[in-house]
Design an enzyme around this catalytic site. Structure first.
Site, PDB file in Angstrom:
ATOM      1  CG  HIS B  64      -1.793  -1.160   1.353  1.00  0.00           C
ATOM      2  ND1 HIS B  64      -1.411  -2.350   1.920  1.00  0.00           N
ATOM      3  CD2 HIS B  64      -3.077  -1.326   0.944  1.00  0.00           C
ATOM      4  CE1 HIS B  64      -2.424  -3.208   1.862  1.00  0.00           C
ATOM      5  NE2 HIS B  64      -3.445  -2.623   1.267  1.00  0.00           N
ATOM      6  CD  GLU B  99       6.383  -0.169   3.113  1.00  0.00           C
ATOM      7  OE1 GLU B  99       6.461  -1.068   3.994  1.00  0.00           O
ATOM      8  OE2 GLU B  99       5.399  -0.071   2.355  1.00  0.00           O
ATOM      9  CG  ASP B 113      26.600   0.924  -9.201  1.00  0.00           C
ATOM     10  OD1 ASP B 113      27.034   0.259 -10.162  1.00  0.00           O
ATOM     11  OD2 ASP B 113      26.358   2.147  -9.285  1.00  0.00           O
TER      12      ASP B 113
END
Lengths: 144, 144, 144, 144, 144, 144
Positions: B64, B99, B113
């Site tokens: 949500h 989250e 990265d």
């Protein structure tokens, strides 16, 4: 961001792995019997991964936007673990390793989110590059 | 997507962990001496994580959209590993566990990265929930 | 953008319909037998719709960002047509009609894209609101 | 996602159509007299369509990200209907049919959203491909 | 990101200004006569601004996602300058100053982009907050 | 959107400038001493700019999506002002001027947002193109 204006296009391919460890055979059974309340785990996570891999340069600051020319996801179940293989291809100046890693992580997180209501002990493990080809070097990393 | 219209708001908090394992002390030294060519690893990854955590419902189908009222990232170096703690808070009808997990994974991927040019052996390990509070249950999971 | 600061929250619900018309029973059979090369049509399109409905305010200029508290997709096959029902709920100051319409269109477009390699005659028809409740008026529109 | 690494670039063009049916001549008059409260319908919907077409691969799982080199929108009013033509061009390995379909749908949905306060009976009809060229085949589909 | 879980909702409003300076009266005439090749400058830039303001938390790391309940754009032409006023309202725990600033900048950049083919000397000036209300303090900043 | 299908690739480069004016030497000191509560201003704003520049075609209607092959940010402090230089490179059919302008504005807005708690008088000034090369013309605009 690394300057790649002087580089030339080659076919690049990378496969990354993510492992989702469940805490119970019941969870694995629910996946295999398509009985997880939120939906078909493998199809939904694959779809999220296909969309997510295209969002890599939106999330990772130094990633160049690049033409993803193939993305595919495969699953294997090994005991209590789901092993995800995400493969990405491009013909471009820079590799797609991080794209494959990011795509695998989105697949794993979607599986985590879908299993959460039925299994509180799920973890994500071992997001890593399995192999890459193209560019200066082709490397096959040792297995899982 | 689970129907949450009948639920009420409570303060929810979740902390997730991701671990980035480097392959060499030199990598850890480069981070601590702010000598990684792509920039300050901890500041850049934190920024990517703050932006990334807000994109969770764009990437995970069943999440949500919710008002993230706090997000914070902490790092700890343990040997060759960088331990990331991502904490998220909301006052809403559903929790922020996914989250926090997603935010932690974006931080970890950004570090991956950034380190890739100087360390080919970096892996992401153990993305998992450490604790959550609010909602029906407060849980503290056992440590790393 | 309409000013809604003076409005109050009520439970709002809307169901929109989109119809995908295929050109051949073979296409319908392929969907029902899970034999479409791009994957499971209903599961993939549902996933795209769940993600897409959350992007409505990113695409439509006047749509307020709002907390989508439920989104669900149902399919019915009627002859050569796939009828999609997208239902959205919120407790907010403004309705979710456009969200339901947009979600239905994303589901329909995903189905179109997945069927394109096996059926050149697919069209999308009749994206429309079927019913809404909450706010000043509850309306049930006449059927298809 | 289909693997297109072996394909070569050609000029690709596609035109898709979406039809917005209003329920009253008053609605059409309001559009033509620039008297719709939410703003200039054709300019706002065109702008939303130009931005929306670029988001196609974010919404549709199997769409390759590709360099959109032209996007244009034209409107025609036919009785109570607004006929939208969305044309997209690229020089790439795969076509832009779905991009044109998606762009047309965003234009139609924006018009729907802008007209909603003055006309409760608006529907979207007939999102379909009108013509495409480039790639293996050039096709002109029969008219509306 | 600042922790706002302990704060309460109030009506918040902010107006920001951006100024686009053209280099010639011909440019201003083209705007006013709706003769700019890329389209209607004020309508297109307004639409981009309405969409852009909603993307503020996607671009600025520390901005909380919040329910934008109103966004409006006004233009004034003063000599060679276009003065943009962007007003944003919410009922939430934190203000919308940065949202208004960001929205104004997107409007200004869109105008810049649309005028670039006919005027090489356009600049953006003075993106600043004009007034805010709600929260601990209401402030009206001195004029342009 | 301008049709660029007939154009050919050349190396394009653009540098844009944005100026953030603080209202006090204390603010500049806080930046230089890494004492701003929200974090390291230059590193966080750089990260936001690297991500933001890639979102240019999502925000500006007529911008073509293009392969950003380099993006870099430099800062200079001049009295109470922070001067931001954003440089972007591509090898493509169209220039990156607007990308550089947009990237510079995101950097400036992030700095504004980070300084807001400690300095209420911050403004953004002079977002403008400094130089561009490639395409039909190379231009160096006069200095600040």
């Amino acid at each position: 961001m690394v300057d790649i204006t002087h580089k030339y296009n080659t076919l690049r391919e990378a496969t990354a792995q993510a492992v989702v460890r469940t805490s119970s055979q019941k969870t694995i059974d629910a996946i295999q019997n398509d009985a997880v309340p939120k939906g078909n785990v493998f199809e939904m996570a694959k779809t999220a991964g296909l969309l997510g891999v295209k969002k890599t340069p939106e999330l990772l600051p130094d990633c160049h936007p690049l033409p993803i020319e193939y993305a595919g996801i495969e699953y294997e179940i090994e005991g209590l673990e789901i092993v995800i293989h995400m493969t990405v291809k491009t013909i471009y100046k820079t590799g797609v390793e991080v794209e494959a890693m990011h795509g695998a992580s989105v697949v794993a997180l979607t599986i985590y989110d879908m299993l959460k209501p039925i299994d509180k002990g799920v973890e994500i493990r071992n997001i890593k590059l399995l192999k890459k080809s193209g560019g200066k070097s082709s490397i096959i990393f040792s297995g899982k």
